[in-house]
Design a protein around this motif. Structure first.
Motif, PDB file in Angstrom:
ATOM      1  N   ALA A  13      19.958  38.982 -18.719  1.00  0.00           N
ATOM      2  CA  ALA A  13      18.532  39.219 -18.928  1.00  0.00           C
ATOM      3  C   ALA A  13      18.297  39.950 -20.248  1.00  0.00           C
ATOM      4  O   ALA A  13      17.350  39.646 -20.973  1.00  0.00           O
ATOM      5  N   PHE A  14      19.171  40.897 -20.577  1.00  0.00           N
ATOM      6  CA  PHE A  14      19.047  41.631 -21.837  1.00  0.00           C
ATOM      7  C   PHE A  14      19.224  40.678 -23.026  1.00  0.00           C
ATOM      8  O   PHE A  14      18.441  40.710 -23.980  1.00  0.00           O
ATOM      9  N   ARG A  15      20.242  39.814 -22.958  1.00  0.00           N
ATOM     10  CA  ARG A  15      20.453  38.852 -24.046  1.00  0.00           C
ATOM     11  C   ARG A  15      19.249  37.917 -24.188  1.00  0.00           C
ATOM     12  O   ARG A  15      18.811  37.620 -25.297  1.00  0.00           O
ATOM     13  N   THR A  16      18.713  37.457 -23.069  1.00  0.00           N
ATOM     14  CA  THR A  16      17.544  36.576 -23.091  1.00  0.00           C
ATOM     15  C   THR A  16      16.335  37.299 -23.679  1.00  0.00           C
ATOM     16  O   THR A  16      15.586  36.735 -24.479  1.00  0.00           O
ATOM     17  N   TYR A  17      16.158  38.551 -23.299  1.00  0.00           N
ATOM     18  CA  TYR A  17      15.077  39.365 -23.841  1.00  0.00           C
ATOM     19  C   TYR A  17      15.196  39.462 -25.369  1.00  0.00           C
ATOM     20  O   TYR A  17      14.211  39.292 -26.084  1.00  0.00           O
ATOM     21  N   CYS A  18      16.387  39.745 -25.849  1.00  0.00           N
ATOM     22  CA  CYS A  18      16.596  39.882 -27.297  1.00  0.00           C
ATOM     23  C   CYS A  18      16.263  38.584 -28.031  1.00  0.00           C
ATOM     24  O   CYS A  18      15.588  38.604 -29.061  1.00  0.00           O
ATOM     25  N   VAL A  19      16.716  37.462 -27.489  1.00  0.00           N
ATOM     26  CA  VAL A  19      16.421  36.176 -28.120  1.00  0.00           C
ATOM     27  C   VAL A  19      14.916  35.919 -28.109  1.00  0.00           C
ATOM     28  O   VAL A  19      14.323  35.530 -29.116  1.00  0.00           O
ATOM     29  N   GLY A  20      14.287  36.147 -26.962  1.00  0.00           N
ATOM     30  CA  GLY A  20      12.849  35.899 -26.838  1.00  0.00           C
ATOM     31  C   GLY A  20      11.994  36.791 -27.720  1.00  0.00           C
ATOM     32  O   GLY A  20      10.929  36.384 -28.190  1.00  0.00           O
ATOM     33  N   GLU A  21      12.443  37.996 -27.966  1.00  0.00           N
ATOM     34  CA  GLU A  21      11.690  38.954 -28.785  1.00  0.00           C
ATOM     35  C   GLU A  21      12.131  38.938 -30.250  1.00  0.00           C
ATOM     36  O   GLU A  21      11.628  39.724 -31.049  1.00  0.00           O
ATOM     37  N   ASN A  22      13.092  38.067 -30.573  1.00  0.00           N
ATOM     38  CA  ASN A  22      13.616  37.954 -31.942  1.00  0.00           C
ATOM     39  C   ASN A  22      14.167  39.293 -32.440  1.00  0.00           C
ATOM     40  O   ASN A  22      13.854  39.762 -33.531  1.00  0.00           O
ATOM     41  N   ILE A  23      14.972  39.914 -31.573  1.00  0.00           N
ATOM     42  CA  ILE A  23      15.643  41.161 -31.903  1.00  0.00           C
ATOM     43  C   ILE A  23      17.125  40.997 -31.573  1.00  0.00           C
ATOM     44  O   ILE A  23      17.551  39.938 -31.127  1.00  0.00           O
ATOM     45  N   GLN A  24      17.910  42.022 -31.808  1.00  0.00           N
ATOM     46  CA  GLN A  24      19.347  41.982 -31.535  1.00  0.00           C
ATOM     47  C   GLN A  24      19.741  43.237 -30.787  1.00  0.00           C
ATOM     48  O   GLN A  24      18.992  44.206 -30.762  1.00  0.00           O
TER      49      GLN A  24
END
Length: 145
Positions: A13-24
């Motif tokens: 979920a954290f990885r998906t969040y980062c991709v969706g928010e265009n962050i790392q």
């Protein structure tokens, strides 16, 4: 579905969040001392100079009844997350008295204590089971001729 499933969905979920928010970001697990170890601060000087970047999101979750903490830190693009991760790790060990890694083994990212390295060398003198873990050589027989 039990509550223990949370930790198995948190990382994806954290990885998906980062991709969706265009962050790392990065994840780290550590153990705090039994004497009420402090939450590692995020506002310290980094080893490369300057201040440690402030994450845009910080998610902490832990085990009930022990001091193991899992933490996910997300940063804007352009932040050197490698440097931020190692500064954070130093803060855990030096500033809070914590231990890394807490439960997922030493892998190739951590240097194991000398006693653990010695034990592994005795158990695997050819270095074929887990070459390169815990700060040991990845070469056959640990590079010995």
């Amino acid at each position: 579905l039990s509550i223990t499933a949370f930790r198995f969905v948190a990382a994806p979920a954290f990885r998906t969040y980062c991709v969706g928010e265009n962050i790392q970001g990065f994840s780290v697990d550590y153990a705090l001392p039994n004497n009420g170890g402090q939450v590692p601060p995020l506002f310290v000087k980094s080893s490369e100079g300057g201040d440690q970047p402030v994450p845009v999101k910080r998610m902490r979750y832990s085990h009930l009844g022990c001091n193991v903490v899992h933490e996910d830190l997300a940063y804007d693009l352009g932040v050197n997350t490698h440097a931020a991760k190692y500064t954070f790790k130093k803060q855990i060990e030096l500033g809070c008295g914590g231990k890394l890694p807490a439960e997922h083994g030493h892998g190739t990212e951590y240097s194991a204590p000398k006693a653990a390295q010695s034990r592994w060398k005795k158990m695997d003198p050819l270095n074929i089971l887990n070459p390169g873990i815990g700060g040991l050589s990845s070469k056959y027989k640990y590079g010995k001729k």
